[in-house]
Scaffold this motif. Structure first.
Motif, short mmCIF file in Angstrom:
data_model
loop_
_atom_site.label_atom_id
_atom_site.label_comp_id
_atom_site.label_asym_id
_atom_site.label_seq_id
_atom_site.Cartn_x
_atom_site.Cartn_y
_atom_site.Cartn_z
N GLY A 104 0.82 -1.21 0.00
CA GLY A 104 0.00 0.00 0.00
C GLY A 104 0.85 1.26 0.00
O GLY A 104 0.49 2.27 -0.61
N LEU A 105 1.99 1.19 0.67
CA LEU A 105 2.91 2.33 0.74
C LEU A 105 3.89 2.35 -0.43
O LEU A 105 4.26 3.42 -0.92
N TYR A 106 4.30 1.16 -0.86
CA TYR A 106 5.32 1.04 -1.92
C TYR A 106 4.81 0.05 -2.98
O TYR A 106 5.26 -1.10 -3.05
N PRO A 107 3.85 0.46 -3.80
CA PRO A 107 3.16 -0.47 -4.70
C PRO A 107 4.02 -1.07 -5.80
O PRO A 107 3.64 -2.07 -6.41
N THR A 108 5.20 -0.51 -6.06
CA THR A 108 6.03 -1.03 -7.16
C THR A 108 7.07 -2.04 -6.69
O THR A 108 7.86 -2.53 -7.51
N LEU A 109 7.11 -2.37 -5.42
CA LEU A 109 8.12 -3.31 -4.92
C LEU A 109 7.91 -4.71 -5.47
O LEU A 109 6.77 -5.18 -5.60
N ASP A 110 9.01 -5.40 -5.77
CA ASP A 110 8.89 -6.81 -6.14
C ASP A 110 8.81 -7.65 -4.86
O ASP A 110 9.00 -7.15 -3.75
N GLN A 111 8.55 -8.95 -5.04
CA GLN A 111 8.30 -9.80 -3.88
C GLN A 111 9.51 -9.89 -2.96
O GLN A 111 9.38 -9.92 -1.74
N ALA A 112 10.70 -9.90 -3.53
CA ALA A 112 11.91 -9.99 -2.71
C ALA A 112 12.04 -8.77 -1.80
O ALA A 112 12.41 -8.90 -0.62
N MET A 113 11.71 -7.59 -2.32
CA MET A 113 11.80 -6.38 -1.52
C MET A 113 10.68 -6.33 -0.48
O MET A 113 10.87 -5.80 0.63
N VAL A 114 9.52 -6.86 -0.80
CA VAL A 114 8.43 -6.93 0.18
C VAL A 114 8.86 -7.81 1.36
O VAL A 114 8.64 -7.45 2.53
N VAL A 115 9.50 -8.92 1.05
CA VAL A 115 9.99 -9.81 2.11
C VAL A 115 11.05 -9.11 2.95
O VAL A 115 11.04 -9.18 4.19
N ALA A 116 11.96 -8.41 2.28
CA ALA A 116 13.02 -7.69 3.00
C ALA A 116 12.43 -6.61 3.91
O ALA A 116 12.86 -6.46 5.06
N MET A 117 11.44 -5.87 3.40
CA MET A 117 10.79 -4.85 4.21
C MET A 117 10.04 -5.47 5.38
O MET A 117 10.04 -4.95 6.50
N SER A 118 9.38 -6.59 5.13
CA SER A 118 8.63 -7.27 6.19
C SER A 118 9.56 -7.69 7.32
O SER A 118 9.25 -7.49 8.50
#
Length: 223
Positions: free
Chosen positions: A63-77
């Protein structure tokens, strides 16, 4: 001869956690901003970052960073979880009256549950830290369910206790809480001391709009 007492309308009270029972908005935003820095992402303003509180972690990040790929979503999580649980020094405490409210509901024989966007790890940690785990008959997170506003968490709670939709009320502070309950026709109570503004909450036609847990205590014990 004493007159019969009318039964209470609700059998179960389902709570959101962050922004409803726990005053954790500032801690969550701090952890989001810390994680963004660690991952090399733009650090978004406080008022922007707080709007996604209530969603599952993955949905909140997207919702905050809609262009992130899955790897970056995992890293952010992972960065967020570490920041929230271990690194942030922003104070996080229950709202005034939270424990009195929960104790009163349990003593009244009502079923109490949590439907939250927190991870299972995060919820278990904060329930242990506060000692509030003893007050809840069931808790649901997106880990074993679905993120708000999908109503699956509510459906699972109803099924567990063999309840109809009319037997329960959802209490929350965000549009995600209100929409989740609205999606299955469950009554909903909006609290204004959390994340989303009163006008946003009112759009989902809650049965009550209340401003503190003391007000909620009185309202619930009358219903």
């Amino acid at each position: 001869m004493s007159s019969a007492v009318a039964p209470k309308k609700y059998k179960a009270i389902i709570f959101d956690w962050d922004g409803t029972l726990m005053n954790s908005e500032a801690r969550i935003v701090d952890a989001i901003q810390m994680a963004a820095r660690e991952c090399g992402l733009e650090v978004l303003p406080y008022d922007v970052s707080k709007q996604i509180i209530g969603l599952s972690l993955e949905n909140a990040i997207l919702g905050l960073y809609p262009t992130l790929d899955q790897a970056m979503v995992v890293a952010m999580s992972e960065a967020y979880t570490q920041s929230f649980l271990e690194q942030s020094d922003v104070e996080m405490v229950p709202f005034d009256g939270a424990e009195v409210l929960l104790l009163n509901l349990k003593q009244s024989g009502l079923i109490t549950a949590i439907a939250t966007g927190k991870s299972r790890k995060g919820l278990n940690a904060v329930l242990e830290e506060t000692g509030f785990g003893v007050y809840f008959d069931m808790t649901r997170t997106p880990v074993e369910s679905a993120s708000k506003p999908d109503p699956l968490m509510l459906q699972q709670i109803l099924q567990e206790f063999d309840l109809d939709v009319c037997d329960a009320v959802m209490v929350g502070d965000t549009s995600f809480d209100m929409e989740m309950a609205q999606n299955i026709g469950m009554d909903r109570v909006a609290l204004t001391h959390g994340v989303h503004q009163t006008e946003v909450l009112q759009a989902y036609e809650p049965v009550a709009v209340l401003h503190s847990l003391q007000e909620l205590n009185n309202w619930l014990l009358a219903h």
